[in-house]
Scaffold this active site. Structure first.
Site, PDB file in Angstrom:
ATOM      1  N   SER A  27       0.832  -1.215   0.000  1.00 44.39           N
ATOM      2  CA  SER A  27       0.000   0.000   0.000  1.00 44.39           C
ATOM      3  C   SER A  27       0.860   1.256   0.000  1.00 44.39           C
ATOM      4  O   SER A  27       0.340   2.361   0.085  1.00 44.39           O
ATOM      5  CB  SER A  27      -0.927  -0.009   1.214  1.00 44.39           C
ATOM      6  N   ASN A 114      -1.787  -2.257  13.578  1.00 40.39           N
ATOM      7  CA  ASN A 114      -3.246  -2.113  13.575  1.00 40.39           C
ATOM      8  C   ASN A 114      -3.719  -0.839  14.277  1.00 40.39           C
ATOM      9  O   ASN A 114      -4.619  -0.155  13.794  1.00 40.39           O
ATOM     10  CB  ASN A 114      -3.898  -3.340  14.223  1.00 40.39           C
ATOM     11  N   THR A 159     -40.644  25.884  -9.837  1.00 39.47           N
ATOM     12  CA  THR A 159     -40.877  24.545  -9.287  1.00 39.47           C
ATOM     13  C   THR A 159     -41.168  23.698 -10.518  1.00 39.47           C
ATOM     14  O   THR A 159     -41.793  24.174 -11.473  1.00 39.47           O
ATOM     15  CB  THR A 159     -42.078  24.485  -8.317  1.00 39.47           C
ATOM     16  N   HIS A 160     -40.706  22.481 -10.529  1.00 39.28           N
ATOM     17  CA  HIS A 160     -40.833  21.608 -11.714  1.00 39.28           C
ATOM     18  C   HIS A 160     -40.203  22.243 -12.955  1.00 39.28           C
ATOM     19  O   HIS A 160     -40.615  21.950 -14.079  1.00 39.28           O
ATOM     20  CB  HIS A 160     -42.302  21.263 -12.008  1.00 39.28           C
ATOM     21  N   SER A 281     -15.343  24.681 -28.685  1.00 38.07           N
ATOM     22  CA  SER A 281     -15.529  23.402 -29.369  1.00 38.07           C
ATOM     23  C   SER A 281     -14.474  23.285 -30.457  1.00 38.07           C
ATOM     24  O   SER A 281     -14.045  24.288 -31.031  1.00 38.07           O
ATOM     25  CB  SER A 281     -16.927  23.353 -29.976  1.00 38.07           C
ATOM     26  N   LYS A 287     -19.301  27.963 -30.242  1.00 40.17           N
ATOM     27  CA  LYS A 287     -19.615  27.408 -28.923  1.00 40.17           C
ATOM     28  C   LYS A 287     -18.800  27.991 -27.770  1.00 40.17           C
ATOM     29  O   LYS A 287     -17.624  28.270 -27.901  1.00 40.17           O
ATOM     30  CB  LYS A 287     -19.392  25.887 -28.918  1.00 40.17           C
ATOM     31  N   ASN A 289     -18.823  26.529 -23.880  1.00 31.16           N
ATOM     32  CA  ASN A 289     -19.441  25.494 -23.046  1.00 31.16           C
ATOM     33  C   ASN A 289     -19.033  25.611 -21.573  1.00 31.16           C
ATOM     34  O   ASN A 289     -17.876  25.858 -21.270  1.00 31.16           O
ATOM     35  CB  ASN A 289     -19.048  24.111 -23.564  1.00 31.16           C
ATOM     36  N   GLU A 294     -19.922  21.387 -15.522  1.00 28.47           N
ATOM     37  CA  GLU A 294     -20.240  19.995 -15.846  1.00 28.47           C
ATOM     38  C   GLU A 294     -19.350  19.022 -15.063  1.00 28.47           C
ATOM     39  O   GLU A 294     -19.811  17.966 -14.619  1.00 28.47           O
ATOM     40  CB  GLU A 294     -20.118  19.774 -17.359  1.00 28.47           C
ATOM     41  N   TYR A 321      -8.870  -6.711  12.921  1.00 31.47           N
ATOM     42  CA  TYR A 321      -8.221  -6.266  11.683  1.00 31.47           C
ATOM     43  C   TYR A 321      -8.215  -7.333  10.587  1.00 31.47           C
ATOM     44  O   TYR A 321      -7.980  -8.516  10.835  1.00 31.47           O
ATOM     45  CB  TYR A 321      -6.759  -5.858  11.962  1.00 31.47           C
ATOM     46  N   GLN A 326      -7.235  -2.266   4.378  1.00 28.87           N
ATOM     47  CA  GLN A 326      -6.151  -1.459   3.827  1.00 28.87           C
ATOM     48  C   GLN A 326      -6.618  -0.504   2.717  1.00 28.87           C
ATOM     49  O   GLN A 326      -6.070   0.577   2.552  1.00 28.87           O
ATOM     50  CB  GLN A 326      -5.040  -2.364   3.294  1.00 28.87           C
ATOM     51  N   LYS A 329      -7.888   3.647   2.648  1.00 24.66           N
ATOM     52  CA  LYS A 329      -7.163   4.903   2.490  1.00 24.66           C
ATOM     53  C   LYS A 329      -7.257   5.485   1.075  1.00 24.66           C
ATOM     54  O   LYS A 329      -7.501   6.681   0.914  1.00 24.66           O
ATOM     55  CB  LYS A 329      -5.709   4.726   2.924  1.00 24.66           C
TER      56      LYS A 329
HETATM   57  N1  ARG Z   1      -0.945  -1.243   5.602  1.00 20.94           N
HETATM   58  C1  ARG Z   1      -1.854  -1.799   6.560  1.00 20.94           C
HETATM   59  C2  ARG Z   1      -3.212  -1.141   6.363  1.00 20.94           C
HETATM   60  O1  ARG Z   1      -3.268  -0.103   5.826  1.00 20.94           O
HETATM   61  C3  ARG Z   1      -1.376  -1.535   7.950  1.00 20.94           C
HETATM   62  C4  ARG Z   1      -1.931  -2.478   8.965  1.00 20.94           C
HETATM   63  C5  ARG Z   1      -1.326  -3.818   8.781  1.00 20.94           C
HETATM   64  N2  ARG Z   1      -1.749  -4.735   9.770  1.00 20.94           N
HETATM   65  C6  ARG Z   1      -1.666  -6.073   9.618  1.00 20.94           C
HETATM   66  N3  ARG Z   1      -2.085  -6.800  10.585  1.00 20.94           N
HETATM   67  N4  ARG Z   1      -1.264  -6.607   8.489  1.00 20.94           N
HETATM   68  O2  ARG Z   1      -4.231  -1.677   6.723  1.00 20.94           O
END
Ligand code: ARG
Length: 462
Positions: A27, A114, A159-160, A281, A287, A289, A294, A321, A326, A329
């Site tokens: 990660s 964790n 309205t509408h 455009s 145009k 736009n 949007e 956990y 993971q 994030k």
């Molecule tokens: N990179 C992990 C996460 O974002 C950190 C926690 C890892 N914990 C574990 N027991 N493998 O969740």
């Protein structure tokens, strides 16, 4: 494999991790964004370990110095993040070993990744909520500025999407002020719920070391430590709350954008934008736009998607956990980035929108938008019931429609065909500005109301 290349947990493993999982399961490319929070929390954790005599002072001090060094390296772009060390926590720990040697081994006492990851993540969400709140504040200020210039600008209220009643363009804009004010409260409310420190619950059960969670909580800027170690490592409500607040805010922005797109369309032409907020455009030379509007509308889909994804990841996940967690994030980071950009564009859009006042006034006067005012007049002046007055007013609308006239183009004799006992005073009822200014009930569109509401808003924002 040299020690340098080994993962911290490799002791029990007979073969190295599969190459493909190493890539997919890492990660680091996402959570390196947490480096400041991670280093901050590690420093506080280390200070607590020193204070409570859990680790030797000299090793603790080395850790603190090493962490500072790492932070500087990362800031300068000199830190090489490595996929083989999975995530930000292990990348930093590995680097600490490189810099200070075996003393680094004391840092991870009485904690786990964790609790570490939730601590970092909560700190990040807190900071980011404040950034969103700042953007919302700017937006609310810009809305007020635009509204102040348009208190007396009459437009058709719909309205509408059918012409309903004359309203002030300022009052219309301030409707969005109210939405963004609620959004701000939503982010603020989240800050209450997120305010428990996870640090020190370790893997899931707490720890036998004599740690001081109240100390770390306070130093990290939380109100108090969390109550239950298992809940702490399982909980991602704060991420969901954040993404929900983002989704609702994006939804409000999409409504503003859609309103503007419609009002700017060639069919309406009630507002126009500075060329800054328009694109051309590649084939049609004429145009202009409204692309930014949007994008604001469309990207709400991204914010909804992130919320939906995290809710789905969490559904039925047994507690404590799991690796599933993971991916929380990237969802939150993307949700934040998307909303922040959307807010920046919205701020620009509000600054660069201009009402076409003449056309607004003319359109406010078509579609018999004062028919209700006439019925109200009969109720108030002639003691009719509202239903009886409504009937008479509908007849006048039918007459005007048949004779291709607006209501303010009817003369007294024509009006008297439908109700005899009337004099010239009645004609002012069909003036759209009078209609607008008669809506003087609290929260209504009269200029007087809007002025005092703006005063109140300005005070709030200060
Ligand atoms: N990179 C992990 C996460 O974002 C950190 C926690 C890892 N914990 C574990 N027991 N493998 O969740």
């Amino acid at each position: 494999m040299t020690n340098k290349n080994k993962t911290v947990w490799s002791g029990r493993f007979k073969s190295p991790i599969s190459k493909s999982f190493q890539r997919i399961g890492a990660s680091i490319n996402v959570d390196k964004r947490l480096y400041e929070q991670d280093i901050f929390a590690s420093k506080i954790h280390t200070q607590m370990l020193i204070k409570n005599k859990i680790i030797p002072v000299k090793d603790g001090k080395k850790i603190l110095k090493g962490l500072e060094k790492i932070k500087k390296q990362i800031k300068k772009g000199k830190f090489v993040f490595k996929e083989k060390f999975e995530d930000i926590h292990l990348n930093i720990e590995k680097k600490l070993f490189e810099i200070i040697g075996v003393s680094a081994g004391y840092m991870h006492t009485a904690r786990s990744r964790n609790d570490q990851v939730v601590t970092d993540f909560k700190l990040w969400v807190k900071d980011s909520s404040l950034i969103i709140i700042d953007e919302l504040n700017d937006l609310m200020k810009n809305i007020i500025k635009k509204a102040e210039k348009n208190i007396g600008t009459v437009m058709p209220g719909f309205t509408h999407l059918k012409n309903a009643q004359p309203i002030s363009f300022a009052h219309y804009l301030l409707a969005y002020y109210e939405m963004f004010k609620r959004d701000k409260s939503r982010f603020f409310n989240n800050l209450e719920l997120i305010d428990d420190s996870p640090l020190g619950v370790a893997a899931l059960s707490g720890t036998s070391y004599k740690i001081d969670r109240h100390f770390t909580s306070k130093k990290l800027g939380f109100k108090k430590p969390t109550n239950n170690s298992i809940d702490t490592v399982s909980d991602r409500d704060f991420a969901i709350d954040f993404l929900y607040a983002c989704a609702v805010c994006a939804m409000h922005l999409s409504r503003l954008a859609e309103d503007f797109i419609i009002l700017n369309s060639d069919a309406y032409k009630l507002i126009s934008f500075n060329d800054k907020m328009l694109t051309g455009s590649s084939i049609m030379p004429q145009k202009k736009n409204p692309d930014p509007a949007e994008l604001i509308r469309g990207r709400t889909g991204i914010n909804y998607g992130k919320l939906n994804s995290i809710l789905t990841i969490m559904k039925g996940l047994p507690i404590s956990y799991f690796k599933d967690l993971q991916d929380d994030k990237s969802l939150v980071f993307d949700g934040f980035d998307t909303l922040k950009d959307t807010l920046i564009m919205s701020n620009e859009l509000i600054k660069n929108v201009y009402p076409n006042k003449t056309r607004m006034l003319n359109m406010a006067n078509t579609g018999y938008t004062t028919a209700t005012d006439f019925a109200d007049y009969l109720v108030k002046e002639k003691n009719l019931s509202f239903r009886a007055a409504y009937k008479i007013s509908s007849k006048i609308v039918n007459y005007a429609e048949k004779n291709k006239k607006n209501l303010d183009e009817l003369n007294l004799n024509e009006i008297k065909k439908f109700y005899k006992d009337l004099d010239l005073k009645v004609l002012k009822i069909f003036n759209v500005k009078n209609s607008m200014n008669s809506k003087n009930s609290f929260g209504g569109t009269s200029e007087k109301n809007v002025k005092s509401m703006i005063k109140r808003y300005k005070k709030e924002l200060r």
